[in-house]
Design a protein around this motif. Structure first.
Motif, PDB file in Angstrom:
ATOM      1  N   ASP A 187       0.809  -1.226   0.000  1.00  0.00           N
ATOM      2  CA  ASP A 187       0.000   0.000   0.000  1.00  0.00           C
ATOM      3  C   ASP A 187       0.834   1.265   0.000  1.00  0.00           C
ATOM      4  O   ASP A 187       0.396   2.304  -0.498  1.00  0.00           O
ATOM      5  N   GLU A 188       2.034   1.211   0.574  1.00  0.00           N
ATOM      6  CA  GLU A 188       2.832   2.419   0.782  1.00  0.00           C
ATOM      7  C   GLU A 188       3.888   2.623  -0.291  1.00  0.00           C
ATOM      8  O   GLU A 188       4.780   3.461  -0.107  1.00  0.00           O
ATOM      9  N   HIS A 189       3.833   1.892  -1.374  1.00  0.00           N
ATOM     10  CA  HIS A 189       4.878   2.028  -2.391  1.00  0.00           C
ATOM     11  C   HIS A 189       4.741   3.360  -3.132  1.00  0.00           C
ATOM     12  O   HIS A 189       3.642   3.871  -3.349  1.00  0.00           O
ATOM     13  N   GLU A 190       5.893   3.899  -3.507  1.00  0.00           N
ATOM     14  CA  GLU A 190       5.923   5.208  -4.158  1.00  0.00           C
ATOM     15  C   GLU A 190       5.299   5.159  -5.556  1.00  0.00           C
ATOM     16  O   GLU A 190       4.728   6.153  -6.023  1.00  0.00           O
ATOM     17  N   LEU A 191       5.386   4.028  -6.226  1.00  0.00           N
ATOM     18  CA  LEU A 191       4.830   3.922  -7.567  1.00  0.00           C
ATOM     19  C   LEU A 191       3.307   3.945  -7.551  1.00  0.00           C
ATOM     20  O   LEU A 191       2.677   4.525  -8.451  1.00  0.00           O
ATOM     21  N   LEU A 192       2.689   3.360  -6.528  1.00  0.00           N
ATOM     22  CA  LEU A 192       1.227   3.418  -6.419  1.00  0.00           C
ATOM     23  C   LEU A 192       0.742   4.838  -6.142  1.00  0.00           C
ATOM     24  O   LEU A 192      -0.327   5.242  -6.602  1.00  0.00           O
ATOM     25  N   GLU A 193       1.520   5.575  -5.402  1.00  0.00           N
ATOM     26  CA  GLU A 193       1.175   6.989  -5.198  1.00  0.00           C
ATOM     27  C   GLU A 193       1.316   7.782  -6.490  1.00  0.00           C
ATOM     28  O   GLU A 193       0.556   8.718  -6.749  1.00  0.00           O
ATOM     29  N   HIS A 194       2.287   7.401  -7.316  1.00  0.00           N
ATOM     30  CA  HIS A 194       2.488   8.085  -8.595  1.00  0.00           C
ATOM     31  C   HIS A 194       1.340   7.810  -9.567  1.00  0.00           C
ATOM     32  O   HIS A 194       1.115   8.600 -10.496  1.00  0.00           O
ATOM     33  N   LEU A 195       0.618   6.722  -9.378  1.00  0.00           N
ATOM     34  CA  LEU A 195      -0.500   6.415 -10.259  1.00  0.00           C
ATOM     35  C   LEU A 195      -1.602   7.464 -10.184  1.00  0.00           C
ATOM     36  O   LEU A 195      -2.363   7.641 -11.142  1.00  0.00           O
ATOM     37  N   ASP A 210      -1.872  -9.535  -7.378  1.00  0.00           N
ATOM     38  CA  ASP A 210      -0.887 -10.044  -6.422  1.00  0.00           C
ATOM     39  C   ASP A 210       0.143  -8.975  -6.061  1.00  0.00           C
ATOM     40  O   ASP A 210       1.335  -9.105  -6.322  1.00  0.00           O
ATOM     41  N   ASN A 211      -0.339  -7.885  -5.449  1.00  0.00           N
ATOM     42  CA  ASN A 211       0.542  -6.798  -5.024  1.00  0.00           C
ATOM     43  C   ASN A 211       0.391  -6.463  -3.547  1.00  0.00           C
ATOM     44  O   ASN A 211       0.801  -5.386  -3.116  1.00  0.00           O
ATOM     45  N   SER A 212      -0.195  -7.384  -2.771  1.00  0.00           N
ATOM     46  CA  SER A 212      -0.338  -7.191  -1.315  1.00  0.00           C
ATOM     47  C   SER A 212      -1.091  -5.908  -0.986  1.00  0.00           C
ATOM     48  O   SER A 212      -0.747  -5.184  -0.060  1.00  0.00           O
ATOM     49  N   LEU A 213      -2.138  -5.620  -1.753  1.00  0.00           N
ATOM     50  CA  LEU A 213      -2.937  -4.419  -1.521  1.00  0.00           C
ATOM     51  C   LEU A 213      -4.042  -4.712  -0.517  1.00  0.00           C
ATOM     52  O   LEU A 213      -4.511  -5.834  -0.381  1.00  0.00           O
ATOM     53  N   SER A 214      -4.467  -3.651   0.178  1.00  0.00           N
ATOM     54  CA  SER A 214      -5.541  -3.748   1.163  1.00  0.00           C
ATOM     55  C   SER A 214      -6.538  -2.618   0.920  1.00  0.00           C
ATOM     56  O   SER A 214      -6.432  -1.859  -0.050  1.00  0.00           O
ATOM     57  N   ASP A 215      -7.495  -2.490   1.816  1.00  0.00           N
ATOM     58  CA  ASP A 215      -8.494  -1.424   1.692  1.00  0.00           C
ATOM     59  C   ASP A 215      -7.867  -0.042   1.792  1.00  0.00           C
ATOM     60  O   ASP A 215      -8.317   0.900   1.135  1.00  0.00           O
ATOM     61  N   ALA A 216      -6.823   0.086   2.611  1.00  0.00           N
ATOM     62  CA  ALA A 216      -6.154   1.384   2.752  1.00  0.00           C
ATOM     63  C   ALA A 216      -5.486   1.801   1.446  1.00  0.00           C
ATOM     64  O   ALA A 216      -5.513   2.985   1.066  1.00  0.00           O
ATOM     65  N   GLY A 217      -4.891   0.858   0.730  1.00  0.00           N
ATOM     66  CA  GLY A 217      -4.284   1.180  -0.555  1.00  0.00           C
ATOM     67  C   GLY A 217      -5.307   1.608  -1.596  1.00  0.00           C
ATOM     68  O   GLY A 217      -5.059   2.541  -2.374  1.00  0.00           O
ATOM     69  N   LEU A 218      -6.465   0.955  -1.617  1.00  0.00           N
ATOM     70  CA  LEU A 218      -7.524   1.362  -2.546  1.00  0.00           C
ATOM     71  C   LEU A 218      -8.078   2.732  -2.192  1.00  0.00           C
ATOM     72  O   LEU A 218      -8.439   3.512  -3.079  1.00  0.00           O
ATOM     73  N   ARG A 219      -8.153   3.026  -0.908  1.00  0.00           N
ATOM     74  CA  ARG A 219      -8.657   4.343  -0.494  1.00  0.00           C
ATOM     75  C   ARG A 219      -7.723   5.452  -0.949  1.00  0.00           C
ATOM     76  O   ARG A 219      -8.165   6.496  -1.437  1.00  0.00           O
ATOM     77  N   ARG A 220      -6.432   5.219  -0.834  1.00  0.00           N
ATOM     78  CA  ARG A 220      -5.464   6.222  -1.284  1.00  0.00           C
ATOM     79  C   ARG A 220      -5.456   6.348  -2.799  1.00  0.00           C
ATOM     80  O   ARG A 220      -5.314   7.450  -3.341  1.00  0.00           O
ATOM     81  N   MET A 221      -5.619   5.228  -3.488  1.00  0.00           N
ATOM     82  CA  MET A 221      -5.554   5.250  -4.946  1.00  0.00           C
ATOM     83  C   MET A 221      -6.778   5.911  -5.570  1.00  0.00           C
ATOM     84  O   MET A 221      -6.694   6.505  -6.654  1.00  0.00           O
ATOM     85  N   THR A 222      -7.920   5.832  -4.905  1.00  0.00           N
ATOM     86  CA  THR A 222      -9.160   6.387  -5.456  1.00  0.00           C
ATOM     87  C   THR A 222      -9.537   7.737  -4.875  1.00  0.00           C
ATOM     88  O   THR A 222     -10.559   8.301  -5.287  1.00  0.00           O
TER      89      THR A 222
END
Length: 422
Positions: A187-195, A210-222
């Motif tokens: 969830d905390e990877h810099e590349l996902l934030e760059h998306l 298969d990137n070990s994502l959770s609900d917190a990562g989806l919340r940040r991405m959206t």
């Protein structure tokens, strides 16, 4: 440095002096006697007459010798004779600029045809693999030409390339397809934030399997799409399979992707699957597919663009850096012999997760295309259908306005913290 000595056969020895009783006397060679005359001062000569020195500068990279032969093209005739012809001025200038491509100020407004040749010439010299100058040169091309440099990028199971060339990957703009499957980013990877940045708002197909994502990562991405209407607003294909930490809460964040046509959430940690299927169908209009969709076939996503060979060069450099670890094969064989198999490769983990998804079931969704009915209909029936459709559209728009107002008013503290970071 090398030197060559050239001297005459008859050396000029000059006058000979002899010291007697504390006095200096000059010997006359012609008469064979000694003259008691004070010697005349002559200019000091380190080497004799006829001595010469030739300096030859030998460079370590032999660049001078290469410059002499680089201006010619050597070919063989039918008879087997060597023939050479001079290169064109354009190719010579192109080679010089590609050698110094990191010193270019800007390429904006430069013709695309010549820029492609310049990029391929710098790529052949492996200028984009250099740590600092390669990034600077690559940014000049991506700023000027966008998706021509790279329109599709496949980094499936290339987590080492991502870690080594992260800044170079972030420099690509206007990508339409991005495959980051089996990279274990988290969830905390810099590349996902760059998306979520504006440079990748053109992405239409995103594969995050298969990137070990959770609900917190989806919340940040959206978050930019849900509130600011920015970020991945043009996304049409999304693959979130094999992420067991994504639950029913995280699926709610995906409802903000209104242009989504295909969705894969197989292998996630959903509790109430039927409720999630109904929610996706009613709010996004996606239907559950009983057959695996071809949109999630990862063989369709390939690296395409000018920088296709550059990405391959990055992969080769990473593989060469890993080669010294191949000497540990005997040690791993011994560990396996004694039953010590504590090390498991990432590829095996990805296969295990795929097996779990097959066991749990297929959760892929697609949007049905409206098919026009070619059968003749009465005007009255058609008019009644139009009135019903208009009423449904009006009610749907009112509900959308209400839900949008509630979303804007009912923001959590975590959402406001995320918005402050953008």
């Amino acid at each position: 440095m090398s030197y060559c000595l050239h001297s005459e056969s008859h050396l000029d020895t000059g006058p000979i002096y002899v010291r007697e009783n504390g006095k200096l006397h000059m010997v006359n060679q012609g008469a064979g006697g000694i003259q008691n005359v004070t010697p005349k001062t002559r200019p000091f000569r380190l080497f004799s007459r006829g001595f010469s020195v030739e300096l030859c500068m030998n460079r370590e990279d032999d660049r001078a010798r290469r410059q002499r032969t680089d201006h010619f093209i050597f070919t063989y005739t039918k008879e087997g004779n060597l023939r050479y012809s001079a290169k064109s001025l354009f190719s010579l200038v192109l080679g010089y600029i590609s050698d110094n491509v990191d010193h270019i100020d800007s390429l904006i407004g430069f013709p695309e045809q010549i820029a492609e040749k310049l990029f391929s010439a710098a790529e052949a010299r492996q200028k984009f693999t250099e740590p600092v100058t390669g990034l600077r040169a690559l940014q000049k091309f991506t700023e000027a030409y966008g998706n021509l440099v790279l329109c599709s990028l496949c980094l499936r199971n290339r987590y080492l390339v991502i870690s080594e060339k992260l800044e170079e990957i972030k420099s690509f703009r206007e990508l339409t397809c991005l495959d980051l499957s089996c990279c274990k980013l988290g969830d905390e990877h810099e590349l996902l934030e760059h998306l979520t940045k504006e440079a990748l708002s053109s992405v239409k197909r995103l594969l995050l399997k298969d990137n070990s994502l959770s609900d917190a990562g989806l919340r940040r991405m959206t978050a930019p799409v849900r509130v600011l209407k920015k970020g991945l607003e043009n996304l049409s294909v999304l693959d979130l399979s094999c992420n067991p930490k994504i639950t029913d809460v995280g699926i709610r964040y995906l409802l903000s992707f209104k242009k989504l046509n295909c969705l894969d959430i197989s292998g996630t940690g959903l509790k109430d699957v039927n409720a999630v299927i109904k929610r996706i169908q009613t709010q996004i209009g996606l239907v559950h597919s009983k057959v695996p969709l071809k949109e999630f076939d990862h063989s369709n996503c390939k690296t395409e663009g000018w920088a296709e060979q550059t990405v391959l060069q990055w992969e080769q450099a990473v593989m060469e850096a890993i080669k010294p670890q191949d000497d540990l094969g005997s040690r791993t064989a011994a560990l396996r012999f004694y039953g010590k198999t504590h090390r498991i490769e990432e590829v095996v983990k990805c296969k295990l997760v795929e097996a779990e998804t097959k066991a749990s079931g297929n959760l892929q969704f697609y949007k049905e295309k409206v098919q026009n009915c070619h059968l003749p209909l009465k005007k009255e029936v058609a008019g009644s259908h139009e009135l019903r459709n208009n009423k449904k559209r009006a009610l749907a728009e009112q509900e959308k306005e209400r839900t949008s107002k509630q979303k804007h008013l009912c923001l959590t503290v975590e959402d406001w913290d995320l918005l402050n970071t953008y």
